[in-house]
Design a protein around this motif. Structure first.
Motif, PDB file in Angstrom:
ATOM      1  N   PHE A  63       0.860  -1.192   0.000  1.00 29.12           N
ATOM      2  CA  PHE A  63       0.000   0.000   0.000  1.00 29.12           C
ATOM      3  C   PHE A  63       0.894   1.239   0.000  1.00 29.12           C
ATOM      4  O   PHE A  63       1.253   1.767   1.048  1.00 29.12           O
ATOM      5  CB  PHE A  63      -0.924   0.004   1.220  1.00 29.12           C
ATOM      6  CG  PHE A  63      -1.955  -1.078   1.154  1.00 29.12           C
ATOM      7  CD1 PHE A  63      -3.028  -0.967   0.280  1.00 29.12           C
ATOM      8  CD2 PHE A  63      -1.845  -2.221   1.935  1.00 29.12           C
ATOM      9  CE1 PHE A  63      -3.984  -1.975   0.197  1.00 29.12           C
ATOM     10  CE2 PHE A  63      -2.790  -3.228   1.857  1.00 29.12           C
ATOM     11  CZ  PHE A  63      -3.861  -3.111   0.986  1.00 29.12           C
ATOM     12  N   VAL A  64       1.238   1.659  -1.199  1.00 34.03           N
ATOM     13  CA  VAL A  64       2.178   2.773  -1.341  1.00 34.03           C
ATOM     14  C   VAL A  64       1.531   4.082  -0.884  1.00 34.03           C
ATOM     15  O   VAL A  64       2.202   4.991  -0.408  1.00 34.03           O
ATOM     16  CB  VAL A  64       2.633   2.860  -2.817  1.00 34.03           C
ATOM     17  CG1 VAL A  64       3.517   4.058  -3.066  1.00 34.03           C
ATOM     18  CG2 VAL A  64       3.365   1.577  -3.201  1.00 34.03           C
ATOM     19  N   ARG A  65       0.226   4.195  -1.055  1.00 36.11           N
ATOM     20  CA  ARG A  65      -0.509   5.391  -0.593  1.00 36.11           C
ATOM     21  C   ARG A  65      -1.615   4.959   0.367  1.00 36.11           C
ATOM     22  O   ARG A  65      -2.219   3.902   0.199  1.00 36.11           O
ATOM     23  CB  ARG A  65      -1.158   6.129  -1.763  1.00 36.11           C
ATOM     24  CG  ARG A  65      -0.197   6.560  -2.840  1.00 36.11           C
ATOM     25  CD  ARG A  65       0.545   7.850  -2.518  1.00 36.11           C
ATOM     26  NE  ARG A  65       1.365   8.227  -3.648  1.00 36.11           N
ATOM     27  CZ  ARG A  65       2.670   7.948  -3.771  1.00 36.11           C
ATOM     28  NH1 ARG A  65       3.306   7.299  -2.823  1.00 36.11           N
ATOM     29  NH2 ARG A  65       3.335   8.315  -4.845  1.00 36.11           N
ATOM     30  N   GLN A  66      -1.863   5.836   1.319  1.00 33.57           N
ATOM     31  CA  GLN A  66      -2.935   5.599   2.289  1.00 33.57           C
ATOM     32  C   GLN A  66      -4.182   6.365   1.843  1.00 33.57           C
ATOM     33  O   GLN A  66      -4.119   7.232   0.978  1.00 33.57           O
ATOM     34  CB  GLN A  66      -2.508   6.065   3.688  1.00 33.57           C
ATOM     35  CG  GLN A  66      -1.168   5.514   4.135  1.00 33.57           C
ATOM     36  CD  GLN A  66      -1.114   4.000   4.057  1.00 33.57           C
ATOM     37  OE1 GLN A  66      -2.054   3.326   4.473  1.00 33.57           O
ATOM     38  NE2 GLN A  66      -0.042   3.450   3.502  1.00 33.57           N
ATOM     39  N   ARG A  67      -5.281   6.058   2.491  1.00 36.68           N
ATOM     40  CA  ARG A  67      -6.550   6.729   2.175  1.00 36.68           C
ATOM     41  C   ARG A  67      -6.386   8.254   2.163  1.00 36.68           C
ATOM     42  O   ARG A  67      -6.848   8.954   1.264  1.00 36.68           O
ATOM     43  CB  ARG A  67      -7.565   6.287   3.243  1.00 36.68           C
ATOM     44  CG  ARG A  67      -8.897   6.928   3.178  1.00 36.68           C
ATOM     45  CD  ARG A  67      -9.844   6.139   2.322  1.00 36.68           C
ATOM     46  NE  ARG A  67     -10.478   7.028   1.366  1.00 36.68           N
ATOM     47  CZ  ARG A  67     -11.343   6.641   0.464  1.00 36.68           C
ATOM     48  NH1 ARG A  67     -11.643   5.375   0.329  1.00 36.68           N
ATOM     49  NH2 ARG A  67     -11.894   7.496  -0.347  1.00 36.68           N
TER      50      ARG A  67
END
Ligand SMILES: Cc1cc2nc3c(=O)[nH]c(=O)nc-3n(C[C@H](O)[C@H](O)[C@H](O)COP(=O)(O)OP(=O)(O)OC[C@H]3O[C@@H](n4cnc5c(N)ncnc54)[C@H](O)[C@@H]3O)c2cc1C
Length: 413
Positions: A63-67
């Motif tokens: 998950f390279v980016r979070q919400r």
């Protein structure tokens, strides 16, 4: 019926979908951007699924980016939404649930699904492929000390799974229909080197062996090869992927084995772009467009396509690059190995080796490194230069010393 309109609408919530959205946002601070994704998760990168996350289910690097990163960039996510048709005239996408989404520009980032044969039966808990987070969770829960694992297909993913399973103390057999591992992409000498490293990790490799039938039972799996039947706890199928082209074909876009796009990611419809593994795009060092399954394409081609779709035409022009981690071994590939004829081996030691590809005029067209990733930097600067095979073959001669002065000066600038 819910309807929404976005300046940039992306179908496919994988790595390429995310990168296309990020490219679009950078190019246009004011555009409305959304991603429709069939999977229920935040966009994630797949490489760690056959490496770190397979060994440790808590490893979250995929998950390279979070919400909050998507919120901050004002990228709307619609997970669990499968697009089923595109109305090019009305600029509308319809989903399985009957929702409609309007678009100014559309980006197709639908990627691929695993290839599967009827003789493997129905994918289940014990006969599986590795593509999604769910596959990874299922497989990782079953790889343990003493487990018997049969891997069908000696491609990169199969070999990564084999190495990870050995690291966990499982016994592993890899079955390959071809006469070498990585036969689709590697020249024989490099493939043999990789096979040897796998065997030294304790992986048993059966070449020229076709699987007739796989049967899943409550206690295990029976894998029939010729007259013999292998008994295992699980079978992992890694025989390649099929690009998700149906939407593009139905919409009448130009498609070969991928969605045809130009270097800016534009398809045969000027309002539809395509990104990532589903595209057939122009490739440096190759005289025809190619569909490539790699992190680099999902990252960089998609980014360029996103920028272009949002009004900042950006060309993707990079030499293909790919890596694979198999246990403690790192393998990298620059250029397209399948189109090179002459390979010069630089043998450093038992584990470490590089192969330089030369065309008939002795121009460097590619490189494979095995535990010699440090050569890739020099390799990039040697691409397109003319070299003496004898010098390349000499592991004592530093590759950097072979870089012509102008290329060296540009590289250090
Ligand atoms: C286990 C594994 C390990 C890998 N390791 C490496 C590596 O070490 N090095 C490397 O260079 N590359 C590696 N790769 C390759 C790389 O990860 C892929 O090329 C990359 O994931 C492609 O990204 P993509 O977004 O183009 O496609 P995908 O990852 O396939 O994503 C496409 C997304 O679109 C969704 N979708 C499809 N159709 C629809 C629809 N109609 N509506 C809505 N959503 C849809 C799919 O569900 C999916 O989520 C690996 C791949 C795997 C599977």
């Amino acid at each position: 019926m819910q309807q929404s309109h976005f300046d940039i609408l992306i179908i496919g919530g994988g790595q390429a979908g995310r990168r296309a959205a990020e490219g679009a946002r950078e190019a246009s601070p004011s555009a409305t951007i959304a991603i429709l994704g069939e999977e229920i998760h935040l966009p994630y990168d797949r490489p760690s699924l056959s490496k770190e996350r397979l060994l440790d289910p808590d490893d979250d690097r995929c998950f390279v980016r979070q919400r909050m990163d998507f919120d901050e960039k004002r990228i709307e996510l619609f997970p669990g939404q499968c697009a089923v048709s595109i109305d090019r005239q009305a600029h509308l996408v319809r989903t399985e649930e009957g929702r409609e989404y309007g678009y100014g520009r559309l980006i197709l980032a639908t990627g691929s699904r695993v290839r599967w044969l009827p003789s493997f039966g129905v994918p289940g808990e014990r006969v599986m492929a590795l593509r999604t987070l769910e596959d990874c969770a299922n497989l990782s829960g079953r790889i343990r000390q003493g487990a018997r694992i049969v891997v069908i297909g000696a491609g990169f993913i199969g070999l990564e799974v084999a190495a990870a399973a050995r690291q966990q103390g499982a016994s592993v057999k890899v079955i390959e229909a071809g006469s070498s591992v990585l036969g689709r992409v590697f020249p024989p000498a490099a493939a043999d080197h990789v096979a040897r490293l796998q065997q030294e990790m304790g992986v048993e490799i059966l070449l020229d062996t076709s699987v007739r039938q796989v049967t899943e039972g409550p206690d295990g799996v029976a894998v029939e090869i010729g007259v013999e039947t292998l008994r295992a706890d699980i079978a992992v199928v890694g025989i390649g992927v099929i690009p998700n082209l149906e939407l593009a074909i139905k919409a009448g876009l130009d498609v070969v084995d991928g969605i045809m796009v130009d270097k800016e990611g534009r398809s045969s419809d000027p309002d539809i772009y395509a990104a990532g593994e589903v595209t057939a795009h122009p490739v440096l060092g190759c005289d025809r467009s190619r569909r490539l399954e790699s992190w680099q394409v999902a990252e960089e081609q998609a980014y360029a396509a996103g920028r272009s779709a949002a009004g900042s035409p950006t060309a993707y022009a990079a030499w293909p690059w790919f890596w694979s981690d198999q246990g403690r071994h790192n393998i990298q590939m620059l250029g397209l190995a399948d189109s090179c004829a002459n390979w010069i081996a630089r043998e450093y030691d038992h584990d470490r080796c590089s192969f330089v590809a030369l065309d008939d005029a002795h121009t460097v067209t590619g490189m494979i490194t095995i535990n010699a990733g440090g050569d890739i930097g020099a390799g990039r600067r040697l691409l397109g230069t003319t070299q003496d095979p004898a010098q390349l073959r000499d592991p004592e001669a530093s590759l950097r010393s072979l870089i012509p002065r102008r290329a060296a000066a540009q590289g250090s600038a």
